[in-house]
Design a protein around this motif. Structure first.
Motif, PDB file in Angstrom:
ATOM      1  N   ASN A   1      63.742 -79.179  16.993  1.00 16.94           N
ATOM      2  CA  ASN A   1      64.099 -79.444  17.834  1.00 16.94           C
ATOM      3  C   ASN A   1      65.032 -79.208  18.397  1.00 16.94           C
ATOM      4  O   ASN A   1      65.673 -79.165  19.766  1.00 16.94           O
ATOM      5  N   GLY A   2      66.142 -78.842  17.893  1.00 20.87           N
ATOM      6  CA  GLY A   2      67.632 -78.297  17.546  1.00 20.87           C
ATOM      7  C   GLY A   2      68.170 -77.764  16.521  1.00 20.87           C
ATOM      8  O   GLY A   2      67.927 -77.844  15.200  1.00 20.87           O
ATOM      9  N   ALA A   3      69.379 -77.101  17.343  1.00 25.64           N
ATOM     10  CA  ALA A   3      70.334 -76.227  15.680  1.00 25.64           C
ATOM     11  C   ALA A   3      71.899 -76.628  16.175  1.00 25.64           C
ATOM     12  O   ALA A   3      72.217 -76.069  17.421  1.00 25.64           O
ATOM     13  N   GLY A   4      72.370 -75.566  15.132  1.00 22.06           N
ATOM     14  CA  GLY A   4      73.855 -75.944  15.435  1.00 22.06           C
ATOM     15  C   GLY A   4      74.576 -75.750  14.512  1.00 22.06           C
ATOM     16  O   GLY A   4      74.513 -75.542  13.274  1.00 22.06           O
ATOM     17  N   LEU A   5      76.152 -75.467  14.597  1.00 24.05           N
ATOM     18  CA  LEU A   5      77.191 -75.413  13.664  1.00 24.05           C
ATOM     19  C   LEU A   5      77.946 -76.787  12.939  1.00 24.05           C
ATOM     20  O   LEU A   5      78.591 -77.039  13.966  1.00 24.05           O
TER      21      LEU A   5
ATOM     22  N   LYS B   1      59.294 -83.695  19.896  1.00 23.80           N
ATOM     23  CA  LYS B   1      60.422 -83.358  20.398  1.00 23.80           C
ATOM     24  C   LYS B   1      61.311 -85.024  20.991  1.00 23.80           C
ATOM     25  O   LYS B   1      60.846 -85.640  21.176  1.00 23.80           O
ATOM     26  N   SER B   2      62.697 -85.323  20.256  1.00 20.68           N
ATOM     27  CA  SER B   2      63.528 -85.534  20.654  1.00 20.68           C
ATOM     28  C   SER B   2      64.779 -85.970  20.855  1.00 20.68           C
ATOM     29  O   SER B   2      65.446 -85.306  20.408  1.00 20.68           O
ATOM     30  N   ARG B   3      65.502 -86.927  21.860  1.00 20.96           N
ATOM     31  CA  ARG B   3      67.263 -85.820  22.493  1.00 20.96           C
ATOM     32  C   ARG B   3      67.705 -87.200  21.741  1.00 20.96           C
ATOM     33  O   ARG B   3      68.933 -88.035  21.038  1.00 20.96           O
ATOM     34  N   ASP B   4      66.654 -88.394  21.180  1.00 14.01           N
ATOM     35  CA  ASP B   4      66.774 -90.288  20.416  1.00 14.01           C
ATOM     36  C   ASP B   4      67.886 -89.608  19.163  1.00 14.01           C
ATOM     37  O   ASP B   4      66.863 -90.113  17.816  1.00 14.01           O
TER      38      ASP B   4
ATOM     39  N   ALA C   1      66.380 -92.967  17.066  1.00 13.40           N
ATOM     40  CA  ALA C   1      65.216 -92.736  17.274  1.00 13.40           C
ATOM     41  C   ALA C   1      64.504 -92.304  16.173  1.00 13.40           C
ATOM     42  O   ALA C   1      63.800 -93.123  15.114  1.00 13.40           O
ATOM     43  N   LEU C   2      64.905 -91.291  15.927  1.00 11.91           N
ATOM     44  CA  LEU C   2      64.562 -90.031  14.551  1.00 11.91           C
ATOM     45  C   LEU C   2      64.548 -90.581  13.709  1.00 11.91           C
ATOM     46  O   LEU C   2      63.893 -90.424  12.337  1.00 11.91           O
ATOM     47  N   VAL C   3      66.397 -91.099  13.164  1.00 13.76           N
ATOM     48  CA  VAL C   3      66.436 -92.072  11.649  1.00 13.76           C
ATOM     49  C   VAL C   3      65.280 -92.803  11.431  1.00 13.76           C
ATOM     50  O   VAL C   3      64.931 -92.517  10.357  1.00 13.76           O
ATOM     51  N   LYS C   4      64.897 -93.754  12.655  1.00  9.77           N
ATOM     52  CA  LYS C   4      64.582 -95.056  12.051  1.00  9.77           C
ATOM     53  C   LYS C   4      62.799 -94.011  12.261  1.00  9.77           C
ATOM     54  O   LYS C   4      61.797 -95.276  11.168  1.00  9.77           O
TER      55      LYS C   4
ATOM     56  N   LEU D   1      69.972 -82.361  18.573  1.00 10.52           N
ATOM     57  CA  LEU D   1      68.824 -82.725  19.892  1.00 10.52           C
ATOM     58  C   LEU D   1      68.596 -82.502  20.558  1.00 10.52           C
ATOM     59  O   LEU D   1      68.210 -82.775  21.730  1.00 10.52           O
ATOM     60  N   ASN D   2      69.893 -81.639  21.440  1.00 12.72           N
ATOM     61  CA  ASN D   2      69.605 -80.415  22.576  1.00 12.72           C
ATOM     62  C   ASN D   2      69.063 -79.323  23.115  1.00 12.72           C
ATOM     63  O   ASN D   2      68.884 -78.549  23.388  1.00 12.72           O
TER      64      ASN D   2
END
Length: 187
Positions: A42-46, A64-67, A70-73, A185-186
């Protein structure tokens, strides 16, 4: 004909290379398989703190989601991977960070309801943590949250409520790192 073949190979190489990301020297795979389920990046970061680059975090989902909320729930398969990129990350600091993360992710009532699961999860960090370690934290509906370190299974914690609190550390309203959340998320 030889030029055409080389062009085709170059194009294939470009396609393969774009399927992965490299962040802080860590190759983030475009998908992983957990308990027989294939999950897509979905995405990655540091994760940064002060001037330290602590770890690369990646989020894998089947939709995939940017919310983040919503993903947590969601009662759906998903995983977060953590690749340790700095030696300042130790097992004691990880335990403290997890405790603090649950404090930010859950209300006091929610936290009290899952405190024994939180304690069990913190116990998964009983071995030294070193630069280069790879953690996989995967939620599978009906099974729970499966945790592994360097491809070695550590344990499973049952319950959707625990998953919500845990994934809220990175994706909730008060995440451990806003930039990391945004990366997860992005894309």
């Amino acid at each position: 004909m030889k030029k055409l073949l080389l062009a085709a190979i170059a194009l294939l190489g470009t396609y393969t290379a774009t399927g992965q990301k490299t962040i802080e020297g860590v190759t983030v795979e475009k998908n992983i398989t957990v308990a027989g389920q294939e999950l897509d990046l979905n995405g990655a970061g540091l994760r940064e703190k002060l001037w330290y680059n602590l770890y690369v975090g990646a989020l894998y989902v089947n939709t995939k989601s940017r919310d983040g909320n919503a993903l947590v729930k969601a009662d759906k398969a998903m995983a977060i991977t953590l690749d340790i990129t700095d030696e300042v990350v130790t097992q004691e600091k990880m335990k403290t960070s997890v405790e603090d993360g649950f404090g930010d992710s859950c209300t006091s009532k929610e936290r009290k309801a899952i405190q024994s699961e939180i304690n069990e999860f913190i116990g998964f960090f009983s071995q030294p943590i070193v630069k280069g370690d790879h953690f996989e934290i995967a939620y599978i509906p009906g099974k729970g949250t499966l945790v592994s370190k360097n491809a070695k299974y550590i344990g499973t914690i049952k319950g959707l409520q625990f998953k919500k609190g845990l994934f809220g550390i990175w994706l909730g309203n008060d995440p451990v790192d806003e930039d990391l959340k945004e990366g997860m998320l992005n894309g």
